[in-house]
Design an enzyme around this catalytic site. Structure first.
Site, PDB file in Angstrom:
ATOM      1  N   CYS A 121      11.163  -5.130   6.603  1.00 19.06           N
ATOM      2  CA  CYS A 121       9.811  -4.714   6.950  1.00 19.06           C
ATOM      3  C   CYS A 121       9.466  -5.306   8.310  1.00 19.06           C
ATOM      4  CB  CYS A 121       8.814  -5.168   5.877  1.00 19.06           C
ATOM      5  SG  CYS A 121       7.211  -4.318   5.977  1.00 19.06           S
ATOM      6  N   CYS A 123       6.006  -6.480   8.941  1.00 17.03           N
ATOM      7  CA  CYS A 123       4.704  -7.144   8.922  1.00 17.03           C
ATOM      8  C   CYS A 123       4.769  -8.610   9.329  1.00 17.03           C
ATOM      9  CB  CYS A 123       4.035  -6.993   7.556  1.00 17.03           C
ATOM     10  SG  CYS A 123       4.972  -7.675   6.178  1.00 17.03           S
ATOM     11  N   LYS A 196       4.924  -0.067  -5.145  1.00 17.29           N
ATOM     12  CA  LYS A 196       4.293  -1.250  -4.554  1.00 17.29           C
ATOM     13  C   LYS A 196       2.799  -0.976  -4.408  1.00 17.29           C
ATOM     14  CE  LYS A 196       4.592  -4.307  -0.517  1.00 17.29           C
ATOM     15  NZ  LYS A 196       5.316  -4.542   0.762  1.00 17.29           N
ATOM     16  N   ARG A 206       0.827 -13.921   2.000  1.00 17.12           N
ATOM     17  CA  ARG A 206       0.461 -13.679   3.397  1.00 17.12           C
ATOM     18  C   ARG A 206       0.301 -14.984   4.166  1.00 17.12           C
ATOM     19  NH1 ARG A 206      -3.287  -8.428   1.833  1.00 17.12           N
ATOM     20  NH2 ARG A 206      -1.485  -7.077   1.448  1.00 17.12           N
ATOM     21  N   ARG A 218      -3.893  -2.456   3.816  1.00 18.66           N
ATOM     22  CA  ARG A 218      -2.675  -1.651   3.691  1.00 18.66           C
ATOM     23  C   ARG A 218      -2.828  -0.550   2.651  1.00 18.66           C
ATOM     24  NH1 ARG A 218       0.919  -7.159   3.980  1.00 18.66           N
ATOM     25  NH2 ARG A 218       0.847  -7.384   6.235  1.00 18.66           N
ATOM     26  N   LYS A 249       6.081  -3.791  -8.065  1.00 21.30           N
ATOM     27  CA  LYS A 249       5.375  -4.950  -7.512  1.00 21.30           C
ATOM     28  C   LYS A 249       3.878  -4.672  -7.490  1.00 21.30           C
ATOM     29  CE  LYS A 249       5.118  -7.728  -3.264  1.00 21.30           C
ATOM     30  NZ  LYS A 249       5.575  -7.863  -1.860  1.00 21.30           N
ATOM     31  N   SER A 275       3.227 -13.722  -5.495  1.00 24.41           N
ATOM     32  CA  SER A 275       2.674 -15.023  -5.113  1.00 24.41           C
ATOM     33  C   SER A 275       1.379 -15.364  -5.832  1.00 24.41           C
ATOM     34  CB  SER A 275       2.450 -15.057  -3.599  1.00 24.41           C
ATOM     35  OG  SER A 275       1.526 -14.050  -3.195  1.00 24.41           O
TER      36      SER A 275
END
Length: 325
Positions: A121, A123, A196, A206, A218, A249, A275
């Site tokens: 990715c 990001c 996702k 993050r 997003r 996810k 997380s």
């Protein structure tokens, strides 16, 4: 009682060994994938404040971390990179000497038996924190795909065993698959972040990956948490386009989706215990409100029971220690 017409289910629960004998769902270290955040620099092992026990590590700490995984019986690691410099197009994601590329080469040299999964990715590498190229405040789908393919190829060249594209652009699996094949990596599997959701459970990640969006959110490219049927469209497209694994996810709030996807698609299914799910358990355990070991093993087992073949989890090390004991 003289009338024995009822079934005595407790017969199969009356001892630890009996319960183990008839246990339907088994959790082993083989099932676990450990995510790790690799940073540029040296002598860095920085704990993530919102994720106790999770660290950003520099390359000089990485090999010891990987050897510990092998000793615990964990076979796979998911790599996230944090560069020193970011730009509008995330060029460090596909740089030959980027942090993930260097980490992959080091692991393959020092701990070759470990399966390396590269999160693919942009990001963590873009100055704006979004997963692609921005035009007029929006992520441009097809232009972003070109950079994702370039990233995937550079990761494969560096030694990635599995490519895991996570940006949720339309067509990202077919683009990555064709790119890898054309570059001579037709035997590298694709582990797609197929389902996702635009979840509130990602906050601590993050911080750990230093990749929060600098504007907006997003939701235009990740899925609406209220939707179920959309998951089948996304997963079905990815299977047709060449995905070898499917990721759902997050995990805990989406057990129904894990079960639904498993029943519909004959591909290895990966649950991502994210997380926020990790941080909530850690916070409650630190306050003495729950038994962390029992809660974690119950949650991970429930993900397998729901249909997950593999689980990405920040609890992987601790869970493996508990299982091994």
């Amino acid at each position: 009682m003289e009338n024995h017409s009822f079934k005595r289910h407790r017969r199969l629960r009356n001892s630890t060994n009996m319960r183990a004998l008839v246990r339907e769902t088994k959790l082993t270290p083989d099932d676990l994938i450990y995510p790790i955040f690799v940073v540029e620099g040296s002598n860095i092992k920085k704990e993530v404040s919102s994720m106790p026990g999770v660290f950003q590590v520099s390359l000089d700490y990485l090999t010891d971390e990987m050897k510990e995984l092998v000793q615990l019986g964990i076979r796979s690691v998911l790599l996230f990179g944090i560069p020193k410099e970011k730009d509008e197009v995330g060029s460090q994601a596909y740089c030959e000497t980027g942090i993930i590329q260097e980490a992959l080469r080091q692991i393959k040299q020092d701990v070759p038996e470990l399966i390396t999964i590269a999160d693919t990715c942009l990001c963590e590498y873009t100055s704006h924190g979004h997963c692609g190229v921005i035009h007029n405040g929006d992520v441009h789908n097809d232009e972003s795909l070109e950079l994702i393919v370039e990233t995937a190829i550079s990761q494969a060249k560096a030694g990635a065993d599995i490519i895991a594209p996570s940006n949720m652009m339309d067509g990202f699996v077919t683009a990555v698959r064709k790119g890898l094949d054309n570059a001579g990596f037709e035997n590298i599997p694709v582990m797609s972040y197929a389902v996702k959701y635009a979840s509130s459970h990602y906050g601590p990640f993050r911080e750990a990956a230093e990749g929060a969006p600098q504007f907006g959110d997003r939701k235009t490219y990740q899925m609406d948490p209220a939707n179920r049927l959309e998951a089948f469209r996304e997963a079905g497209s990815d299977i047709i386009q060449g995905a070898d694994f499917l990721i759902v996810k997050p995990a805990l709030s989406y057990m129904d989706i894990i079960r639904d996807v498993k029943e519909r698609f004959n591909a290895p299914l990966v649950a991502y215990n994210v997380s926020g799910e990790y941080a909530m358990v850690k916070a409650a355990a630190q306050n003495g409100w729950i038994d962390e070991k029992e809660i974690v093993l119950e949650q991970l087992t429930s993900m397998k029971r729901a249909g997950a073949d593999l689980i990405i989890t920040y609890f992987a090390k601790d869970a493996a220690k508990w299982i091994n004991r």
